[in-house]
Write a protein that holds these residues in place. Structure first.
Motif, PDB file in Angstrom:
ATOM      1  N   LYS A  29       0.861  -1.359  -0.144  1.00 40.77           N
ATOM      2  CA  LYS A  29      -0.154  -0.039  -0.091  1.00 40.77           C
ATOM      3  C   LYS A  29       0.681   1.226  -0.097  1.00 40.77           C
ATOM      4  CE  LYS A  29      -4.410  -1.244   2.429  1.00 40.77           C
ATOM      5  NZ  LYS A  29      -4.884  -1.424   4.314  1.00 40.77           N
ATOM      6  N   GLU A  33       0.722   4.637  -2.875  1.00 43.42           N
ATOM      7  CA  GLU A  33       0.605   6.119  -2.249  1.00 43.42           C
ATOM      8  C   GLU A  33       1.800   6.763  -2.869  1.00 43.42           C
ATOM      9  OE1 GLU A  33       0.147   6.007   1.430  1.00 43.42           O
ATOM     10  OE2 GLU A  33      -2.458   4.818   1.014  1.00 43.42           O
ATOM     11  N   GLU A  34       3.539   5.838  -3.294  1.00 40.53           N
ATOM     12  CA  GLU A  34       4.280   6.666  -4.261  1.00 40.53           C
ATOM     13  C   GLU A  34       4.358   7.116  -5.341  1.00 40.53           C
ATOM     14  OE1 GLU A  34       7.505   8.240  -2.839  1.00 40.53           O
ATOM     15  OE2 GLU A  34       6.453   7.872  -1.240  1.00 40.53           O
ATOM     16  N   SER A  35       3.539   8.715  -5.993  1.00 39.52           N
ATOM     17  CA  SER A  35       2.514   8.405  -7.145  1.00 39.52           C
ATOM     18  C   SER A  35       4.220   9.651  -7.681  1.00 39.52           C
ATOM     19  CB  SER A  35       2.009   9.209  -6.770  1.00 39.52           C
ATOM     20  OG  SER A  35       2.073  10.506  -5.916  1.00 39.52           O
ATOM     21  N   VAL A  97      -8.919   0.221  -5.170  1.00 40.50           N
ATOM     22  CA  VAL A  97      -8.713   1.872  -5.739  1.00 40.50           C
ATOM     23  C   VAL A  97      -9.693   1.972  -4.963  1.00 40.50           C
ATOM     24  CG1 VAL A  97      -9.624   3.133  -7.437  1.00 40.50           C
ATOM     25  CG2 VAL A  97      -8.419   0.993  -8.322  1.00 40.50           C
ATOM     26  N   GLU A  98      -8.892   3.543  -4.199  1.00 41.63           N
ATOM     27  CA  GLU A  98     -10.497   4.296  -3.011  1.00 41.63           C
ATOM     28  C   GLU A  98     -10.595   5.812  -3.700  1.00 41.63           C
ATOM     29  OE1 GLU A  98      -7.773   4.843   0.739  1.00 41.63           O
ATOM     30  OE2 GLU A  98      -8.552   2.847   0.483  1.00 41.63           O
ATOM     31  N   ALA A  99     -10.801   6.356  -3.517  1.00 47.97           N
ATOM     32  CA  ALA A  99     -11.502   7.771  -3.505  1.00 47.97           C
ATOM     33  C   ALA A  99     -10.762   8.716  -2.431  1.00 47.97           C
ATOM     34  CB  ALA A  99     -13.262   8.228  -2.694  1.00 47.97           C
ATOM     35  N   ALA A 100      -9.526   9.432  -4.017  1.00 47.19           N
ATOM     36  CA  ALA A 100      -8.739  10.458  -2.602  1.00 47.19           C
ATOM     37  C   ALA A 100      -9.271  11.134  -1.653  1.00 47.19           C
ATOM     38  CB  ALA A 100      -7.660  11.113  -3.594  1.00 47.19           C
TER      39      ALA A 100
END
Length: 100
Positions: A29, A33-35, A97-100
């Protein structure tokens, strides 16, 4: 003969991932998240793959050629989405996937 008192960072991560499935999920995870660094996801998947029995075993379970999986999970890899889904299934995880 002196005994080895330290281990390499990658080896320590793989050992921890092998021993703690919850840590493995959190590790993946965090990498997702490390975009700023998409290669982090591939490195994390490779570490978890090594912890789950190695590239060859996971490649077979995922229905992917071993060499292709090595390339896909390299820091500069560019795997297909289908490859990512197959690998995560083979290591006992799923991408969500989840909402940002």
């Amino acid at each position: 003969m002196k005994s080895k008192t330290t281990i390499a960072h990658n080896e320590a991560i793989v050992q921890e991932l092998r021993n703690d499935p919850e840590f493995a999920a959190e590790y993946l995870k965090a990498a997702m998240e490390e975009s700023d660094e998409p290669g982090a996801l591939l490195v994390a998947l490779r570490h978890i793959t090594e912890a789950r029995g190695g590239i060859a075993k996971v490649a077979k379970a995922a229905g992917i050629e071993r060499e292709s999986l090595y390339r896909a999970l390299s820091p500069n890899g560019n795997p297909r989405l289908s490859t990512l889904f197959a690998v995560t299934r083979a290591i006992g995880m799923k991408l969500t996937v989840e909402a940002a």
